[in-house]
Design a protein around this motif. Sequence first.
Motif, PDB file in Angstrom:
ATOM      1  N   LEU A   1      14.112  93.766  99.336  1.00  0.00           N
ATOM      2  CA  LEU A   1      14.551  92.821  98.310  1.00  0.00           C
ATOM      3  C   LEU A   1      13.948  93.174  96.952  1.00  0.00           C
ATOM      4  O   LEU A   1      14.621  93.108  95.928  1.00  0.00           O
ATOM      5  CB  LEU A   1      14.162  91.385  98.698  1.00  0.00           C
ATOM      6  N   CYS A   2      12.680  93.552  96.944  1.00  0.00           N
ATOM      7  CA  CYS A   2      12.033  93.943  95.679  1.00  0.00           C
ATOM      8  C   CYS A   2      12.821  95.069  95.013  1.00  0.00           C
ATOM      9  O   CYS A   2      12.949  95.130  93.802  1.00  0.00           O
ATOM     10  CB  CYS A   2      10.617  94.449  95.907  1.00  0.00           C
TER      11      CYS A   2
ATOM     12  N   LEU B   1      13.694  81.603  97.088  1.00  0.00           N
ATOM     13  CA  LEU B   1      14.838  81.142  97.885  1.00  0.00           C
ATOM     14  C   LEU B   1      15.465  82.313  98.639  1.00  0.00           C
ATOM     15  O   LEU B   1      15.835  82.190  99.813  1.00  0.00           O
ATOM     16  CB  LEU B   1      15.905  80.513  96.984  1.00  0.00           C
ATOM     17  N   ALA B   2      15.571  83.438  97.949  1.00  0.00           N
ATOM     18  CA  ALA B   2      16.167  84.627  98.585  1.00  0.00           C
ATOM     19  C   ALA B   2      15.313  85.060  99.774  1.00  0.00           C
ATOM     20  O   ALA B   2      15.833  85.400 100.850  1.00  0.00           O
ATOM     21  CB  ALA B   2      16.279  85.762  97.576  1.00  0.00           C
ATOM     22  N   ALA B   3      13.996  85.048  99.586  1.00  0.00           N
ATOM     23  CA  ALA B   3      13.108  85.476 100.674  1.00  0.00           C
ATOM     24  C   ALA B   3      13.227  84.528 101.864  1.00  0.00           C
ATOM     25  O   ALA B   3      13.290  84.970 103.024  1.00  0.00           O
ATOM     26  CB  ALA B   3      11.669  85.534 100.169  1.00  0.00           C
ATOM     27  N   ILE B   4      13.286  83.229 101.573  1.00  0.00           N
ATOM     28  CA  ILE B   4      13.406  82.253 102.666  1.00  0.00           C
ATOM     29  C   ILE B   4      14.734  82.451 103.398  1.00  0.00           C
ATOM     30  O   ILE B   4      14.793  82.473 104.633  1.00  0.00           O
ATOM     31  CB  ILE B   4      13.295  80.809 102.112  1.00  0.00           C
TER      32      ILE B   4
ATOM     33  N   ASN C   1      20.055  92.133 103.468  1.00  0.00           N
ATOM     34  CA  ASN C   1      21.467  92.155 103.109  1.00  0.00           C
ATOM     35  C   ASN C   1      22.029  90.732 103.060  1.00  0.00           C
ATOM     36  O   ASN C   1      22.803  90.387 102.174  1.00  0.00           O
ATOM     37  CB  ASN C   1      22.241  92.996 104.125  1.00  0.00           C
ATOM     38  N   PHE C   2      21.601  89.910 104.015  1.00  0.00           N
ATOM     39  CA  PHE C   2      22.047  88.521 104.037  1.00  0.00           C
ATOM     40  C   PHE C   2      21.648  87.821 102.737  1.00  0.00           C
ATOM     41  O   PHE C   2      22.451  87.130 102.106  1.00  0.00           O
ATOM     42  CB  PHE C   2      21.442  87.787 105.241  1.00  0.00           C
ATOM     43  N   ALA C   3      20.391  88.018 102.309  1.00  0.00           N
ATOM     44  CA  ALA C   3      19.910  87.339 101.093  1.00  0.00           C
ATOM     45  C   ALA C   3      20.676  87.822  99.864  1.00  0.00           C
ATOM     46  O   ALA C   3      21.002  87.028  98.972  1.00  0.00           O
ATOM     47  CB  ALA C   3      18.413  87.592 100.918  1.00  0.00           C
ATOM     48  N   ILE C   4      20.961  89.113  99.813  1.00  0.00           N
ATOM     49  CA  ILE C   4      21.693  89.641  98.651  1.00  0.00           C
ATOM     50  C   ILE C   4      23.089  89.030  98.574  1.00  0.00           C
ATOM     51  O   ILE C   4      23.510  88.518  97.535  1.00  0.00           O
ATOM     52  CB  ILE C   4      21.778  91.186  98.730  1.00  0.00           C
TER      53      ILE C   4
END
Lengths: 466, 264
Positions: B71-72, B85-88, B109-112
């Motif tokens: 994610l980073c 929120l994205a991390a959670i 990928n889900f968070a993106i």
Amino acid sequence: MRFLFVFAAVLFLTAPAHAFCGFYVAKADADLFNEASKVVLARHEERTVITMANDYKGDVSEFAIVIPVPTTVKKSQVNIASSKVIDHLDAYSAPRLVEYYDENPCKMAARERFMAAPMAAMSDAVGVPGQASAEALGVTIEESYTVGEYDILILSAEQSDGLLKWLNQEGYKLPKGAKSVLKSYIKQDMKFFVAKVNLKEFDKSGYTYLRPISVAYEHEKFMLPIRLGTLNAKGPQDLILMTITKNGRVEPVNYRTVKIPTGEDIPLFVKDEFGEFYKAMFEQQAKEEDYEAVFLEYAWDMAWCDPCAADPVPPEDLRRLGAWWIEDQGGGPDRPTPRPMPGVAPMIAPAPAPVNAFITRMHVRYTGESFPEDLILQTTDDRENFQGRYVLRHPWTGGAECYAASEYYKSLPERFEREAKTLANLTGWDIGDIRKKMGSGGQPFDIKPVIDDRPWWEQIWQDDQQ
Amino acid sequence: MMSVFSDPRHLQIAVLGSLLCFLIVQNDFAPDLEVVALLIGTSLLTQYVCMKYVGMPVIDLRSGFITSLSLCLLFKAASLWIYPLAAIAAISSKFFIRYENKHLFNPANFAIVAGLIVFPDLVWVSPGQWGSDVWLGFALAGAAAVVLASARRGDISLFFLVFWAALIFGRALWLGDPLSIPLHQFQSGALLIFAFFMISDPKTTPDSRVGRMIFALMTAILAFTLSFGFQVREALFYALFAICVLTPFLDRIFKGPVYKWRLT
């Protein structure tokens, strides 16, 4: 034989044989960045307006542009833009020089003055031809009209051979390798916007120069075709791309974006050669990135007002350049309230009206090898402000006598040395020359304190005793 | 050395971590340290809480760490509060969006994709932020990591890259473009992170080799169509998101051994 100049953002079809003056930086020489093209792209959702500035100085009868466009373009979608508006946006977003004057070290304060460094870039387009055997060659003239001083054709073609042959028949000289590039665009279902100067209309217009052309279209493709432009370039070319968007910064998705160095303190003599400085620095930076990067020179949320530019581009001009979402008169729901810039003193000049627009200025120096592919763009949601800005700090030259003053004078040579090194690093200039120029430019390394030896009573009453 | 890399995830962490450090030092658009801290911190915390919640006997934060590094490298947001929120979303998707003992989506990928859909005006991905010199080093390290990490399941990275290359080189041939164009398109850091650290996720890919090959092929075709046909810039991520839903079907048709992380 008519030459085809295919505009940069779009394509250069012939070697630019005419004197292009590039971009002027402060008092820079006219030949600065002299193969640069200047393009403004306004886009929100799928509505796009591309404006190509034109600084063509040659015989207008030889001027022509060929621009691949994603869709066909009717007469009402073409507009003649004002070069003043583009020059204004250019000057406004250009890297700039800022001057600060050290106050009497005994009473520290600060004052700021600005010098915008207008950088005019340039661009050029190329023209086109008649009718005749178009059909036989598989070339369809989708549209044909005259707008302002330009005769415009929108072509579609089945085969690059036919298109090339037809253009040649009409007297346009295309560079080697054009065929395969045309073929690629044809297969991608692109049309060709071809313009040349209508001499009658040009004479009637009374202008002595060619005005910029804006083309509006609606298409999901957000890109800038540069491939034709690389075909006959003798060396790297420059492109200045200024975008106006609603959401935020624009970036290429297929090339790396690098911020141009900014905020550096540089020696005072650069004021008289800012153009040379910027040119040398840009070349140095581009070389360090192997000419593979897109440089960000400016990114600004217009809702914040730019405190560094006293003369912002008015909303109606942004609208004319294609920012269709901006309210006609200003005002209205889309108009955000201005927010103060953290850490920057409010400007004294009349505050410019805030506009819901984001300006991005990118500068690319590219070759066919380093930029094989067209620029594929995206609008990000990044609204962080950035500007290329270089700082001149004038040392205090009045009299001063206090403990702080002697410390101040002692610190100056070190500060000058730092500025010299910064400049050498940024530009690759010889540090010995820099030091020499600084010495004669108001920054001698053996600077001596100026002692105010008037009696103290004269110093305190100096303003009253006139 | 062997003991450090006895768990393949350590090598993944090393590769992603080095790339992140390199970007922070060298890249103008690298994430701020506070963003890195928020993403890693929230990911690890969420991983911990979720593991406790579902009653896992051993708390292991390593895969959460890998997700946060991905994610980073890829996830960009206009506001700081979106990162946690994205991390959670990423980590909890592993625990709560499951089918037959496997989670359905690669968490990063889900968070993106969730971020792009829920906050279209605040979230984006910058796929162009890698120079070509970094690319080669990363390609080698990533390939090593994927081979060691997912053992035989790493074949999906290879399948995907081969299919993707076939598509973009095929397109170039059809257009008559010089090969420098597809080669340039291939030299994307985002593509490598995607191939080596997302699609390769052994927990979300089909268990059988044939299943993985079909999975990779479908992802490549969908991403290619979205990218070139519909001008979708985040095509890879949407494609993987959509195709992941098919994993249970592929597993039903093509049986294979269920993946378990080797224990250290």
